[in-house]
Design a protein around this motif. Structure first.
Motif, PDB file in Angstrom:
ATOM      1  N   TYR A 221       0.829  -1.131   0.070  1.00 56.28           N
ATOM      2  CA  TYR A 221       0.178   0.173  -0.097  1.00 56.28           C
ATOM      3  C   TYR A 221       0.846   1.299  -0.107  1.00 56.28           C
ATOM      4  CZ  TYR A 221      -4.158  -2.859   1.288  1.00 56.28           C
ATOM      5  OH  TYR A 221      -5.237  -3.661   1.692  1.00 56.28           O
ATOM      6  N   ARG A 222       1.789   1.361   0.830  1.00 53.43           N
ATOM      7  CA  ARG A 222       2.829   2.244   0.800  1.00 53.43           C
ATOM      8  C   ARG A 222       3.348   2.808  -0.551  1.00 53.43           C
ATOM      9  NH1 ARG A 222       4.170  -0.373   5.724  1.00 53.43           N
ATOM     10  NH2 ARG A 222       3.574   1.178   7.616  1.00 53.43           N
ATOM     11  N   ILE A 223       3.796   1.827  -1.167  1.00 49.60           N
ATOM     12  CA  ILE A 223       4.729   1.929  -2.347  1.00 49.60           C
ATOM     13  C   ILE A 223       3.665   2.231  -3.363  1.00 49.60           C
ATOM     14  CG2 ILE A 223       5.604   0.629  -4.420  1.00 49.60           C
ATOM     15  CD1 ILE A 223       6.799  -1.428  -2.244  1.00 49.60           C
TER      16      ILE A 223
ATOM     17  N   PRO B 291     -14.815  -1.627  15.253  1.00 46.17           N
ATOM     18  CA  PRO B 291     -14.587  -0.406  14.669  1.00 46.17           C
ATOM     19  C   PRO B 291     -14.145  -0.152  13.498  1.00 46.17           C
ATOM     20  CG  PRO B 291     -15.152  -0.377  17.078  1.00 46.17           C
ATOM     21  CD  PRO B 291     -14.641  -1.513  16.827  1.00 46.17           C
ATOM     22  N   LEU B 292     -14.262   0.530  12.414  1.00 46.89           N
ATOM     23  CA  LEU B 292     -13.500   0.789  11.350  1.00 46.89           C
ATOM     24  C   LEU B 292     -12.114   1.582  11.851  1.00 46.89           C
ATOM     25  CD1 LEU B 292     -15.819   1.143   8.458  1.00 46.89           C
ATOM     26  CD2 LEU B 292     -14.675  -0.727   9.062  1.00 46.89           C
ATOM     27  N   ASP B 293     -12.206   2.261  13.000  1.00 46.18           N
ATOM     28  CA  ASP B 293     -11.072   3.020  13.484  1.00 46.18           C
ATOM     29  C   ASP B 293     -10.386   2.342  14.534  1.00 46.18           C
ATOM     30  OD1 ASP B 293     -12.767   3.196  15.429  1.00 46.18           O
ATOM     31  OD2 ASP B 293     -12.394   5.350  15.741  1.00 46.18           O
ATOM     32  N   HIS B 294     -10.465   0.999  14.575  1.00 45.22           N
ATOM     33  CA  HIS B 294     -10.051   0.157  15.650  1.00 45.22           C
ATOM     34  C   HIS B 294      -8.645  -0.241  14.881  1.00 45.22           C
ATOM     35  CE1 HIS B 294      -9.072  -3.204  18.319  1.00 45.22           C
ATOM     36  NE2 HIS B 294      -9.833  -2.793  19.064  1.00 45.22           N
TER      37      HIS B 294
ATOM     38  N   SER C  74      -8.611  -3.212  12.603  1.00 45.21           N
ATOM     39  CA  SER C  74      -9.408  -3.289  11.580  1.00 45.21           C
ATOM     40  C   SER C  74      -8.590  -3.262  10.020  1.00 45.21           C
ATOM     41  CB  SER C  74     -10.140  -1.899  11.451  1.00 45.21           C
ATOM     42  OG  SER C  74     -10.684  -1.622  10.324  1.00 45.21           O
ATOM     43  N   ASN C  75      -8.741  -4.148   9.334  1.00 43.55           N
ATOM     44  CA  ASN C  75      -7.978  -4.301   8.191  1.00 43.55           C
ATOM     45  C   ASN C  75      -8.293  -3.053   7.281  1.00 43.55           C
ATOM     46  OD1 ASN C  75      -7.037  -6.911   8.360  1.00 43.55           O
ATOM     47  ND2 ASN C  75      -8.880  -7.656   7.434  1.00 43.55           N
ATOM     48  N   TRP C  76      -9.663  -2.516   7.260  1.00 42.39           N
ATOM     49  CA  TRP C  76      -9.919  -1.248   6.495  1.00 42.39           C
ATOM     50  C   TRP C  76      -9.178  -0.042   7.065  1.00 42.39           C
ATOM     51  CZ3 TRP C  76     -12.649  -0.665   2.197  1.00 42.39           C
ATOM     52  CH2 TRP C  76     -12.731   0.708   1.710  1.00 42.39           C
ATOM     53  N   ARG C  77      -9.064  -0.120   8.316  1.00 42.92           N
ATOM     54  CA  ARG C  77      -8.361   1.030   8.762  1.00 42.92           C
ATOM     55  C   ARG C  77      -6.858   1.030   8.234  1.00 42.92           C
ATOM     56  NH1 ARG C  77      -6.536   3.250  15.181  1.00 42.92           N
ATOM     57  NH2 ARG C  77      -4.683   4.593  14.132  1.00 42.92           N
ATOM     58  N   GLN C  78      -6.202   0.044   7.948  1.00 46.48           N
ATOM     59  CA  GLN C  78      -4.821  -0.246   7.809  1.00 46.48           C
ATOM     60  C   GLN C  78      -4.856   0.282   6.301  1.00 46.48           C
ATOM     61  OE1 GLN C  78      -1.998  -3.598   7.767  1.00 46.48           O
ATOM     62  NE2 GLN C  78      -3.013  -3.882   5.929  1.00 46.48           N
ATOM     63  N   ALA C  79      -5.849  -0.023   5.317  1.00 44.57           N
ATOM     64  CA  ALA C  79      -6.096   0.613   4.110  1.00 44.57           C
ATOM     65  C   ALA C  79      -5.998   1.979   3.988  1.00 44.57           C
ATOM     66  CB  ALA C  79      -7.018  -0.161   3.351  1.00 44.57           C
ATOM     67  N   VAL C  80      -7.038   2.525   4.849  1.00 41.51           N
ATOM     68  CA  VAL C  80      -7.081   3.969   4.909  1.00 41.51           C
ATOM     69  C   VAL C  80      -5.832   4.598   5.118  1.00 41.51           C
ATOM     70  CG1 VAL C  80      -8.449   5.733   5.954  1.00 41.51           C
ATOM     71  CG2 VAL C  80      -9.740   3.874   5.207  1.00 41.51           C
ATOM     72  N   ASP C  81      -5.259   4.273   6.197  1.00 40.96           N
ATOM     73  CA  ASP C  81      -4.132   5.097   6.888  1.00 40.96           C
ATOM     74  C   ASP C  81      -2.911   4.973   5.664  1.00 40.96           C
ATOM     75  OD1 ASP C  81      -5.407   5.385   9.219  1.00 40.96           O
ATOM     76  OD2 ASP C  81      -4.247   3.853  10.209  1.00 40.96           O
TER      77      ASP C  81
ATOM     78  N   LYS D 238      -4.539   8.581   0.912  1.00 41.32           N
ATOM     79  CA  LYS D 238      -3.316   9.284   0.120  1.00 41.32           C
ATOM     80  C   LYS D 238      -3.605   9.414  -1.257  1.00 41.32           C
ATOM     81  CE  LYS D 238      -0.121   7.651   3.913  1.00 41.32           C
ATOM     82  NZ  LYS D 238      -0.293   9.015   4.620  1.00 41.32           N
ATOM     83  N   VAL D 239      -4.442   8.713  -1.792  1.00 43.02           N
ATOM     84  CA  VAL D 239      -4.846   8.754  -3.116  1.00 43.02           C
ATOM     85  C   VAL D 239      -6.168   9.509  -3.572  1.00 43.02           C
ATOM     86  CG1 VAL D 239      -3.465   6.730  -3.510  1.00 43.02           C
ATOM     87  CG2 VAL D 239      -5.910   6.392  -3.118  1.00 43.02           C
TER      88      VAL D 239
END
Length: 241
Positions: free
Chosen positions: A49-51, A75-78, A81-88, A93-94
């Protein structure tokens, strides 16, 4: 026959995962006018994701829809959370529009969350004969050979419909999750199975030998049987080298 590629270390593996994602998502968006990307949690996806975020200009984000292959019922901000990782690491950033982001509705009880996500995905992505079209799928795997939240010996492996189901007794915490089913994976166009670390070597070897008791092997078989393409991308440790 699935392609199997080995990389010297997790960093070079993550670079290849990112490069393939950019290329395959762009190809699908160009051919179909849109592309669906099924995200995954884990350390190698995180590095990829970072790349990808660093090469945001290479992707037509306005034509991309991202969904999560499985999610823990937190919670999605936990932090779990897999989703939080993708968001962060990527989605914040895109320039992907809100309409292209479909977070799992894990604020609902697991059964309701799974049913809602299945309905939303069906409406958002359109239908193939197998379910919502999945252009580019990332599957991580555990040391036990699980993928998504489908675990060896668990009854969820026998479920093909609907496309998303609840899992209430995951052997890895937390126990409550929602996950795509093997049936949903039949609508996959391209799948990357990603593994790093010596702890996964035995499962990788067993899966590649055709041990369909392992969910990751069964997932690969299901995708290929339906006409999709599967590529294994692993580091030397996971390959047993």
């Amino acid at each position: 026959m699935a392609e199997f590629k080995v990389f010297p270390d997790p960093a070079s593996l993550a670079r290849e995962v990112a490069a393939r994602a950019i290329r395959e998502i762009d190809e699908s968006a160009g051919e179909n006018g849109a592309a669906t990307w099924v995200l995954a949690g884990g350390s190698t996806p995180a590095a990829a994701y970072r790349i990808i975020a660093e090469h945001a200009a290479d992707v037509a984000w306005d034509r991309v829809s991202v969904i999560m292959g499985d999610e823990r019922c937190v919670p999605l901000d936990h932090p779990d959370s897999n989703w939080r990782q993708a968001v962060d690491l990527l989605l914040s950033k895109v320039p992907i529009p809100e309409s292209g982001r479909t977070p799992p509705p894990v604020h609902l009880p697991p059964a309701e969350a799974a049913a809602e996500y299945a309905n939303v995905l069906g409406a958002l992505l359109g239908q193939t004969e197998f379910g919502p079209r999945l252009d580019h799928v990332w599957l991580g795997m555990g040391e036990d050979g699980h993928c998504l939240s489908l675990f060896p010996g668990h009854p969820e492996l026998d479920v093909t419909e609907p496309s998303v189901i609840p899992v209430l007794d995951s052997p890895k915490p937390p126990p409550a999750r929602i996950t795509l089913t093997l049936g949903a994976l039949r609508a996959t166009r391209n799948c990357l199975i990603i593994a790093a670390g010596a702890g996964k070597a035995a499962a990788v070897a067993a899966a590649r030998s055709g041990d369909l008791d392992l969910p990751v092997a069964l997932a690969a078989h299901t995708i290929e049987e339906a006409g999709g393409t599967v590529t294994w991308l692993v580091d030397e440790a996971a390959a047993g080298n």
